[in-house]
Scaffold this motif. Structure first.
Motif, PDB file in Angstrom:
ATOM      1  N   ARG A  32       0.842  -1.209   0.000  1.00  0.00           N
ATOM      2  CA  ARG A  32       0.000   0.000   0.000  1.00  0.00           C
ATOM      3  C   ARG A  32       0.873   1.253   0.000  1.00  0.00           C
ATOM      4  O   ARG A  32       0.574   2.229  -0.672  1.00  0.00           O
ATOM      5  CB  ARG A  32      -0.944  -0.028   1.199  1.00  0.00           C
ATOM      6  CG  ARG A  32      -2.052  -1.069   1.049  1.00  0.00           C
ATOM      7  CD  ARG A  32      -3.082  -0.987   2.156  1.00  0.00           C
ATOM      8  NE  ARG A  32      -2.561  -1.333   3.467  1.00  0.00           N
ATOM      9  CZ  ARG A  32      -2.566  -2.559   3.984  1.00  0.00           C
ATOM     10  NH1 ARG A  32      -3.046  -3.567   3.301  1.00  0.00           N
ATOM     11  NH2 ARG A  32      -2.073  -2.782   5.182  1.00  0.00           N
ATOM     12  N   TYR A  35       2.397   1.741  -3.619  1.00  0.00           N
ATOM     13  CA  TYR A  35       1.508   1.631  -4.774  1.00  0.00           C
ATOM     14  C   TYR A  35       1.686   2.786  -5.758  1.00  0.00           C
ATOM     15  O   TYR A  35       1.748   2.578  -6.963  1.00  0.00           O
ATOM     16  CB  TYR A  35       0.047   1.538  -4.333  1.00  0.00           C
ATOM     17  CG  TYR A  35      -0.889   1.626  -5.502  1.00  0.00           C
ATOM     18  CD1 TYR A  35      -1.085   0.523  -6.329  1.00  0.00           C
ATOM     19  CD2 TYR A  35      -1.526   2.815  -5.832  1.00  0.00           C
ATOM     20  CE1 TYR A  35      -1.907   0.606  -7.437  1.00  0.00           C
ATOM     21  CE2 TYR A  35      -2.344   2.908  -6.934  1.00  0.00           C
ATOM     22  CZ  TYR A  35      -2.531   1.790  -7.736  1.00  0.00           C
ATOM     23  OH  TYR A  35      -3.333   1.882  -8.840  1.00  0.00           O
ATOM     24  N   ASP A  36       1.803   4.017  -5.249  1.00  0.00           N
ATOM     25  CA  ASP A  36       1.911   5.175  -6.155  1.00  0.00           C
ATOM     26  C   ASP A  36       3.311   5.793  -6.157  1.00  0.00           C
ATOM     27  O   ASP A  36       3.491   6.935  -6.569  1.00  0.00           O
ATOM     28  CB  ASP A  36       0.855   6.223  -5.821  1.00  0.00           C
ATOM     29  CG  ASP A  36       0.946   6.728  -4.396  1.00  0.00           C
ATOM     30  OD1 ASP A  36       1.788   6.235  -3.616  1.00  0.00           O
ATOM     31  OD2 ASP A  36       0.165   7.631  -4.046  1.00  0.00           O
ATOM     32  N   ASP A  47      -2.051   0.307 -13.630  1.00  0.00           N
ATOM     33  CA  ASP A  47      -2.698   0.413 -12.311  1.00  0.00           C
ATOM     34  C   ASP A  47      -3.307  -0.928 -11.900  1.00  0.00           C
ATOM     35  O   ASP A  47      -3.193  -1.343 -10.748  1.00  0.00           O
ATOM     36  CB  ASP A  47      -3.793   1.480 -12.322  1.00  0.00           C
ATOM     37  CG  ASP A  47      -3.254   2.889 -12.439  1.00  0.00           C
ATOM     38  OD1 ASP A  47      -2.071   3.111 -12.131  1.00  0.00           O
ATOM     39  OD2 ASP A  47      -4.029   3.786 -12.833  1.00  0.00           O
ATOM     40  N   ARG A  50      -0.604  -3.300 -10.742  1.00  0.00           N
ATOM     41  CA  ARG A  50      -0.068  -2.900  -9.430  1.00  0.00           C
ATOM     42  C   ARG A  50      -1.051  -3.279  -8.325  1.00  0.00           C
ATOM     43  O   ARG A  50      -0.629  -3.779  -7.278  1.00  0.00           O
ATOM     44  CB  ARG A  50       0.241  -1.403  -9.389  1.00  0.00           C
ATOM     45  CG  ARG A  50       1.570  -1.055  -9.994  1.00  0.00           C
ATOM     46  CD  ARG A  50       2.089   0.322  -9.614  1.00  0.00           C
ATOM     47  NE  ARG A  50       1.117   1.362  -9.468  1.00  0.00           N
ATOM     48  CZ  ARG A  50       0.563   2.061 -10.464  1.00  0.00           C
ATOM     49  NH1 ARG A  50       0.914   1.812 -11.714  1.00  0.00           N
ATOM     50  NH2 ARG A  50      -0.303   3.009 -10.222  1.00  0.00           N
ATOM     51  N   ILE A  51      -2.330  -3.055  -8.531  1.00  0.00           N
ATOM     52  CA  ILE A  51      -3.326  -3.424  -7.520  1.00  0.00           C
ATOM     53  C   ILE A  51      -3.243  -4.923  -7.230  1.00  0.00           C
ATOM     54  O   ILE A  51      -3.278  -5.345  -6.084  1.00  0.00           O
ATOM     55  CB  ILE A  51      -4.750  -3.031  -7.978  1.00  0.00           C
ATOM     56  CG1 ILE A  51      -4.917  -1.514  -7.886  1.00  0.00           C
ATOM     57  CG2 ILE A  51      -5.816  -3.736  -7.133  1.00  0.00           C
ATOM     58  CD1 ILE A  51      -6.172  -0.990  -8.558  1.00  0.00           C
ATOM     59  N   ARG A  52      -3.106  -5.713  -8.295  1.00  0.00           N
ATOM     60  CA  ARG A  52      -3.086  -7.171  -8.138  1.00  0.00           C
ATOM     61  C   ARG A  52      -1.813  -7.689  -7.484  1.00  0.00           C
ATOM     62  O   ARG A  52      -1.868  -8.680  -6.751  1.00  0.00           O
ATOM     63  CB  ARG A  52      -3.238  -7.863  -9.499  1.00  0.00           C
ATOM     64  CG  ARG A  52      -4.624  -7.915 -10.045  1.00  0.00           C
ATOM     65  CD  ARG A  52      -4.755  -8.901 -11.214  1.00  0.00           C
ATOM     66  NE  ARG A  52      -3.655  -8.894 -12.162  1.00  0.00           N
ATOM     67  CZ  ARG A  52      -3.557  -8.090 -13.226  1.00  0.00           C
ATOM     68  NH1 ARG A  52      -4.509  -7.208 -13.463  1.00  0.00           N
ATOM     69  NH2 ARG A  52      -2.521  -8.167 -14.036  1.00  0.00           N
TER      70      ARG A  52
END
Length: 159
Positions: A32, A35-36, A47, A50-52
Motif C-alpha cells: 500500500r 503503490y503510487d 494500475d 499494481r493493484i493485483r
C-alpha cells in the motif's frame, strides 16, 4: 481495514526486528505504501497490475531481506525498514532467484525487465566501502506521518 490496538494518536514507536511470522502483514503495508511510488509506477505502469501484485512484490523484498537479520518494524507491523549490513551491497543472487522466480509470472516480462535494468543501474552507482544499505522503507498510508518510519530507521542509525 484491520483494527489495531494502537490508536492513530498513540502509535507504538519502538523499533523491533521484523519476525518471519509478520512477513505477510508487513508486505501488505509496504504494498500500500509503494503503490503510487514513481519508481514502482515506472516498473509497473498498469494500475490494474499494481493493484493485483504489489503485496507479492513487497513480499519478495521482505523475504529477500529478512534472512540478513536487519529488518525492523513497529507494533503492529504497519510498515518495515529492510536493511542490508555492511559488506552486503546486494541480496545474494541465489536468494533473489529462489524468491522472485516462482513469482515472475505474476509480475510480467515488461516489469521484470525494467526491474533488472534499474537494479543494475543502482549497483553501478552504489557507493564503495562498507556501509548500511536501506533496501526498502515504507509505512502503510493510514499510519504515515506518525513517526513510524523514523522509529524503524532509528534501529540502525546509531550503528
Amino acid at each position: 481495514m484491520a483494527t489495531h490496538a494502537h490508536s492513530a494518536q498513540e502509535p507504538a514507536r519502538t523499533p523491533r526486528k521484523l519476525a518471519a511470522s509478520e512477513i505477510d502483514v508487513a508486505s501488505h503495508a509496504l504494498g500500500r505504501a509503494f503503490y503510487d511510488d514513481p519508481l514502482i509506477m515506472y516498473l509497473m505502469p498498469s494500475d490494474a497490475r499494481r493493484i493485483r501484485v504489489m503485496t507479492q512484490v513487497m513480499r519478495c523484498a521482505v523475504r529477500m531481506a529478512v534472512p540478513e537479520g536487519h529488518s525492523f518494524t513497529t507494533d503492529p507491523a504497519d510498515g518495515a525498514a529492510l536493511f542490508l549490513p555492511p559488506g552486503t551491497s546486494q541480496v545474494p543472487l541465489a536468494r533473489v532467484v529462489r524468491v522472485i522466480l516462482p513469482q515472475a509470472w505474476r509480475f510480467g516480462f515488461g516489469p521484470l525487465s525494467r526491474y533488472v535494468a534499474v537494479t543494475d543501474e543502482f549497483q553501478r552507482k552504489h557507493p564503495a566501502g562498507d556501509h548500511w544499505s536501506l533496501m526498502t522503507l515504507g509505512v502503510d498510508p493510514y499510519r504515515q506521518g506518525q513517526g513510524l518510519g523514523g522509529a524503524m530507521m532509528s534501529a540502525i542509525l546509531p550503528r
